[in-house]
Design a protein around this motif. Sequence first.
Motif, PDB file in Angstrom:
ATOM      1  N   GLN A 201       0.933  -1.356   0.064  1.00 25.27           N
ATOM      2  CA  GLN A 201       0.184   0.170   0.095  1.00 25.27           C
ATOM      3  C   GLN A 201       0.876   1.149  -0.038  1.00 25.27           C
ATOM      4  O   GLN A 201       0.509   2.075  -0.891  1.00 25.27           O
ATOM      5  CB  GLN A 201      -0.817  -0.044   1.232  1.00 25.27           C
ATOM      6  N   GLU A 205       0.942   4.197  -2.865  1.00 24.01           N
ATOM      7  CA  GLU A 205       0.422   5.414  -2.585  1.00 24.01           C
ATOM      8  C   GLU A 205       1.653   6.433  -2.693  1.00 24.01           C
ATOM      9  O   GLU A 205       1.487   7.303  -3.413  1.00 24.01           O
ATOM     10  CB  GLU A 205       0.018   5.642  -1.116  1.00 24.01           C
ATOM     11  N   ALA A 208       1.642   6.863  -6.871  1.00 28.39           N
ATOM     12  CA  ALA A 208       0.434   7.653  -7.199  1.00 28.39           C
ATOM     13  C   ALA A 208       0.559   8.968  -6.778  1.00 28.39           C
ATOM     14  O   ALA A 208       0.454   9.920  -7.595  1.00 28.39           O
ATOM     15  CB  ALA A 208      -0.809   6.969  -6.702  1.00 28.39           C
ATOM     16  N   ARG A 209       1.131   9.411  -5.678  1.00 30.79           N
ATOM     17  CA  ARG A 209       1.440  10.797  -5.122  1.00 30.79           C
ATOM     18  C   ARG A 209       2.493  11.331  -5.963  1.00 30.79           C
ATOM     19  O   ARG A 209       2.351  12.527  -6.406  1.00 30.79           O
ATOM     20  CB  ARG A 209       1.684  10.771  -3.521  1.00 30.79           C
ATOM     21  N   ARG A 249       6.945   7.201   2.416  1.00 30.54           N
ATOM     22  CA  ARG A 249       5.450   7.754   2.507  1.00 30.54           C
ATOM     23  C   ARG A 249       5.058   8.529   3.725  1.00 30.54           C
ATOM     24  O   ARG A 249       4.101   9.382   3.151  1.00 30.54           O
ATOM     25  CB  ARG A 249       4.711   6.070   2.725  1.00 30.54           C
ATOM     26  N   TYR A 250       5.603   8.540   4.603  1.00 32.83           N
ATOM     27  CA  TYR A 250       5.207   9.706   5.745  1.00 32.83           C
ATOM     28  C   TYR A 250       6.451  10.311   5.943  1.00 32.83           C
ATOM     29  O   TYR A 250       6.971  10.262   7.172  1.00 32.83           O
ATOM     30  CB  TYR A 250       4.676   9.047   6.864  1.00 32.83           C
ATOM     31  N   PRO A 251       7.202  11.339   5.172  1.00 32.07           N
ATOM     32  CA  PRO A 251       8.390  12.027   5.326  1.00 32.07           C
ATOM     33  C   PRO A 251       8.398  12.946   6.763  1.00 32.07           C
ATOM     34  O   PRO A 251       9.384  12.843   7.589  1.00 32.07           O
ATOM     35  CB  PRO A 251       8.660  12.995   4.366  1.00 32.07           C
ATOM     36  N   THR A 252       7.316  13.491   7.005  1.00 28.07           N
ATOM     37  CA  THR A 252       7.197  14.613   8.031  1.00 28.07           C
ATOM     38  C   THR A 252       7.184  13.689   9.358  1.00 28.07           C
ATOM     39  O   THR A 252       7.693  13.993  10.370  1.00 28.07           O
ATOM     40  CB  THR A 252       6.116  15.679   7.748  1.00 28.07           C
ATOM     41  N   ILE A 253       6.101  12.907   9.314  1.00 30.14           N
ATOM     42  CA  ILE A 253       5.895  12.105  10.408  1.00 30.14           C
ATOM     43  C   ILE A 253       7.358  11.477  10.914  1.00 30.14           C
ATOM     44  O   ILE A 253       7.751  11.283  12.029  1.00 30.14           O
ATOM     45  CB  ILE A 253       4.663  10.937  10.250  1.00 30.14           C
ATOM     46  N   THR A 256       9.755  13.791  12.361  1.00 34.01           N
ATOM     47  CA  THR A 256       9.412  14.230  13.751  1.00 34.01           C
ATOM     48  C   THR A 256       9.579  13.218  14.741  1.00 34.01           C
ATOM     49  O   THR A 256      10.251  13.611  15.873  1.00 34.01           O
ATOM     50  CB  THR A 256       7.952  14.430  13.718  1.00 34.01           C
ATOM     51  N   ASN A 280       1.396   9.556  17.241  1.00 37.28           N
ATOM     52  CA  ASN A 280       1.349  10.208  16.066  1.00 37.28           C
ATOM     53  C   ASN A 280       1.225  11.845  16.466  1.00 37.28           C
ATOM     54  O   ASN A 280       0.953  12.326  15.658  1.00 37.28           O
ATOM     55  CB  ASN A 280      -0.056   9.762  15.461  1.00 37.28           C
ATOM     56  N   PHE A 281       1.562  11.888  17.674  1.00 32.17           N
ATOM     57  CA  PHE A 281       1.619  13.441  18.050  1.00 32.17           C
ATOM     58  C   PHE A 281       0.435  14.188  18.064  1.00 32.17           C
ATOM     59  O   PHE A 281       0.378  15.235  17.897  1.00 32.17           O
ATOM     60  CB  PHE A 281       2.808  14.121  17.364  1.00 32.17           C
ATOM     61  N   GLU A 282      -0.570  13.512  18.067  1.00 31.58           N
ATOM     62  CA  GLU A 282      -2.057  13.792  17.907  1.00 31.58           C
ATOM     63  C   GLU A 282      -2.372  14.749  19.100  1.00 31.58           C
ATOM     64  O   GLU A 282      -2.856  15.788  19.380  1.00 31.58           O
ATOM     65  CB  GLU A 282      -3.030  13.272  17.325  1.00 31.58           C
TER      66      GLU A 282
END
Lengths: 320, 368
Positions: A201, A205, A208-209, A249-253, A256, A280-282
């Motif tokens: 996946q 993704e 596609a991006r 896929r998640y460079p900023t995550i 961080t 996830n720092f949410e």
Amino acid sequence: MFDILYEINISDIDLKDERFKITFGSEDITFLAQSIKEIGLITPPIVRPMDNHKFIVISGFNRIKALCYNNEQKVVVRQTDMEADDYHCLLAAISAIAFKRPLTHVETIISIKRLSEFLGNGEMSKISPAVFNMQLSEGFIVDLLNIGSLPNPALELIQTGNLSLKSAKKISNLDKDSIIFFLDIFLKIKASASVQLEIIQNILEIAAREGLHPKSLFHAMKTPNPLYDETLDTVLRTHHFRTMVFDHRYPTISRTRQVVQDKIASIKLPGTIKLTPPENFESRKYSISFKVKNYDEFQNSIQHLMDALENRTLQEILNS
Amino acid sequence: MKIDTLFIDKSIPLDDETDYLISRIKLQPQRVDAAKTVYDFINTADDPISLAKKTLYITQNKGAVIRNCPGTCHYTCCDYTILHTGTFCTMDCSYCILQAYFHPPVLQYFSGFERFAHELQAIFLQNKIFRIGTGEYTDSLIWEKVSLMPGFLVETFARQKNSVLELKTKTVNIDSLLCLDHNEKTIIAWSLNTPDIISSQEKGTASLTARLEAARQAESKGYRLAFHFDPIVIYPGCEHHYKTVIQQIFEYVRPESIVWISLGTFRFMPGLKQVIEKRFPESILCYGEFILGLDNKMRYFKPLRINIYKEMIACFKVYAPDVLVYFCMEDEEVWEKCLGFFPGKEGELGNMLDRCAANHCSLDKAYI
């Protein structure tokens, strides 16, 4: 159809004709040979007479190979009529295994693929309980046929668990180049079913991006690809590859997480104290935990935490 | 999208409202005993969502006409009140949550002015401010060209002093509203996005400039305005694009006409991703850096949200420093880092918006 037992010469059996063989790959038959030698052949193989006075095997390839291994000349078999057609022989080949033990994924795929030469998907679904010893829905049969049409080494990867059915289904919808690209990946790593899907996946993704074909992705990444690092064992290679894909896929995550992990490491808390950032720092909630065996250890941990109060990096983390 | 199948609930009377609607849609309605006939019709399609967008069911709202906005406890809600006039939408935005929210989605028009008037009367008699909108489960103005409902609502709200009506839309369907005496009690609000997102993800909606031109027209007739940047989509260069949109707003309308502007980044129930991938295979909307939020919806990673909000808010400060900008469903950290304060107390954001509505829309300030 197979009521009568016959004794035939093993040399009259054409073992090269594997049209009814639904097991995959070659198995080690030394234990089976030993068992036949000491206990005897419990279940006779099923064979079909051919026009050239030879026989072909419907069920019992390994038993006959084991007999050959034991240098036996004769074997007692169940024999079909001369008129038995390929379709009925195939049904016998499948059910002979399916009612002895559950078919493996690969055996089911091979069986469905062969059976599809005679029956439609709906018909296969209808007769599946009697032949496969389980109900196969039409949708699942379609999936198995798609998976069955994947190129080599797809079946081998499914057999070894390197490629789950779900992952195989996912890649079976892709173009040929992408399929080969993913099979090559799973040939080099060994991941759980959920991690396989995550990797597929994430790669799809990213592609596609970024408007790229998956196979061009690694060139675009411009980082050493652990997939081709021969110095790594499979476990490490899988871990590094999964991380590399996730980071892309998640460079900023990823960045961080790394920064925070580095900061936490720089505080140099003892191994017994764990500072965990929020998922996830949410949320803003960090958790601090420690394990102690006795009061002294408790006191020690508290002292470490007291010392950490003065640590600027800790303040920075918690106030960020 | 053009309606090609029309169902009508057998039990609803054929009055001026429904006659007008049917005559404008120009289709012979199929009268049905129960909604199940409509559901079954929609469910037979390979793509029920697309079929539902072309199938209108005129019926009555069998549930609550007025309800509270379904906010969640982890993120701050604006305490909006929903007037439930219909469901689903004829436009086809890839990100639309309604695709995954209704099972199956049904394009419903709830008729019955009397019931709406009755329910609203109970609201108008209360000693508090209400902000009431019709744009939660549908676009507020998709039926404006064929329905008397928008005009009825504008005129009903014009005759009271404690509530504002917010009509949220991505259309430019305001012609029938322009001549009405709205008494400043109606806010016409546009959802805005960058031209890139509008053209790639908001199929069947009006262009950005058309929306802003409609806003200018509405303003010229004294309507109060609002803008909603929701969903804000994060993509390379989006900061510049959103700032350009903000700049454009003020080329069309005066800041004084704007009651509020809301900001909310794209978030979605996990199930929507499959719908988008199936219905909009070209869309890469869901391939951003999303995490599972505390409300179990996928949200952009918080530092990314904070970054785009900060950029946009800085831009609003330049062009419209006095306009109230607020976040839709964000948490304390985002509020503090982007706006410098957090309406922490329960209902505080709602109170802020009530005050703002009272000031802009001539509501009775005694109700604040």
